[in-house]
Every structure is written in C-alpha cells, then in structure tokens.
Design a protein around this motif. Structure first.
Motif, PDB file in Angstrom:
ATOM      1  N   VAL A  18       1.001  -1.226  -0.037  1.00 50.46           N
ATOM      2  CA  VAL A  18      -0.088   0.075   0.036  1.00 50.46           C
ATOM      3  C   VAL A  18       0.976   1.205  -0.022  1.00 50.46           C
ATOM      4  O   VAL A  18       1.774   1.512   0.886  1.00 50.46           O
ATOM      5  CB  VAL A  18      -0.955  -0.051   1.351  1.00 50.46           C
ATOM      6  N   GLY A  24      -6.788   8.661   0.380  1.00 48.21           N
ATOM      7  CA  GLY A  24      -7.958   8.172  -0.401  1.00 48.21           C
ATOM      8  C   GLY A  24      -8.477   9.008  -1.563  1.00 48.21           C
ATOM      9  O   GLY A  24      -8.463  10.175  -1.857  1.00 48.21           O
ATOM     10  N   PRO A  28      -9.240   2.986  -6.231  1.00 47.96           N
ATOM     11  CA  PRO A  28      -8.336   2.441  -5.302  1.00 47.96           C
ATOM     12  C   PRO A  28      -6.640   2.003  -6.483  1.00 47.96           C
ATOM     13  O   PRO A  28      -7.049   1.809  -7.427  1.00 47.96           O
ATOM     14  CB  PRO A  28      -8.739   1.047  -4.895  1.00 47.96           C
ATOM     15  N   ALA A  53      -4.640   2.301 -10.905  1.00 44.05           N
ATOM     16  CA  ALA A  53      -5.723   2.894 -10.296  1.00 44.05           C
ATOM     17  C   ALA A  53      -6.891   2.585 -11.384  1.00 44.05           C
ATOM     18  O   ALA A  53      -6.978   3.105 -12.260  1.00 44.05           O
ATOM     19  CB  ALA A  53      -5.471   4.320 -10.234  1.00 44.05           C
ATOM     20  N   ASP A  55     -11.079   0.877 -11.749  1.00 39.78           N
ATOM     21  CA  ASP A  55     -12.548   0.548 -11.217  1.00 39.78           C
ATOM     22  C   ASP A  55     -12.857  -0.657 -12.195  1.00 39.78           C
ATOM     23  O   ASP A  55     -12.925  -0.811 -13.313  1.00 39.78           O
ATOM     24  CB  ASP A  55     -13.307   1.499 -11.569  1.00 39.78           C
TER      25      ASP A  55
END
Length: 142
Positions: A18, A24, A28, A53, A55
């Motif tokens: 991470v 945030g 993600p 990054a 979706d």
C-alpha cells in the motif's frame, strides 16, 4: 526491426503493498506481479510489476507496468526490460507509453533500444510488438 507476438498471462498475483502515506481517492491503487508467456516473433516469458488505479466495474483507469523479458525477438536470444502504460475509459486505450529500457539488454539482445505497443483484439487476444534497433557488436547487428 519489428517483432510481433501474442501473449497470455500465466499468473496475476495482487500484493498487500500500500502506498504510504495512504491517500483516499475515488479509484483504489493496487499492485500485482504477473508472469506472461509470449508466442510468435516474440517468444519467451516476462516477469511484471504492475500498478494500477482501476475500477473493476466500469473498466476505467490507468496502469503502469515494468517488465523483465527473457526469450527471443526474431530468433535473437537474450533478456531486457521494458515499461508501458495506458489509460482506458472502459472501451479504449489512450495516453499509451511503451519503451525499452536503455542498457538493459543481454546476450544477442545487448544494446537493444526502441519502443513498441500493445493491443487487445475484440476476441480478447493480447498482442505486443517491439520496434527496436540493436547496437553493432558481438552477437548483435541491426
């Protein structure tokens, strides 16, 4: 010179890495390692560090990948690194980047430099090509 081939992903392993500090955003950021297998004028395998990054539901996002390839281009054997990235709105590829890392070649691919590209056919076939030059020297010619 150009060498073209198809590839398949043999493994895709997400990691627990991470980014720090954690920030945030609406998409993600993930990291994974991949192993690919190549056929055609490009024959061999690659190990990939993959960051995106993305979706999953909409297919929208951007990836950045660094690969270490081992095999042959047009029958010349060796290894080298290359990097690529692209953005998708779910149905296209834009902002594409593809480069062979200078001074990374070994064997008959020593001195390799150039770029290339990647495309995904409507049937899901993944294609990759390298537009490259080789320095003149032992085991290499252009």
């Amino acid at each position: 010179m150009r060498a073209s081939g198809t590839f398949s992903v043999k493994s895709f392993v997400p990691t627990e890495l991470v980014p720090a500090p954690a920030i945030g955003t609406n998409l993600p950021v993930g990291v994974a390692t991949l192993e690919k297998s190549f056929e055609g004028e490009v024959v061999g395998r690659s190990a990939t560090l993959f960051t995106a990054a993305f979706d999953q539901e909409t297919g929208v996002g951007t990836y950045v990948a660094m690969e270490s390839f081992e095999g042959s281009l047009n029958g010349r054997e060796g290894a080298f690194n290359f990097a690529h990235s692209a953005t998708t709105s779910g149905s296209d590829r834009t902002a594409e980047f593809f480069t062979i890392v200078p001074a990374s070649g070994t064997g008959e691919l020593a001195g390799i430099r150039g770029g290339g590209g990647l495309a995904v056919d409507a049937d899901g076939t993944h294609r990759m090509w390298f537009d490259y030059e080789l320095d003149a020297g032992p085991g290499a010619s252009s």
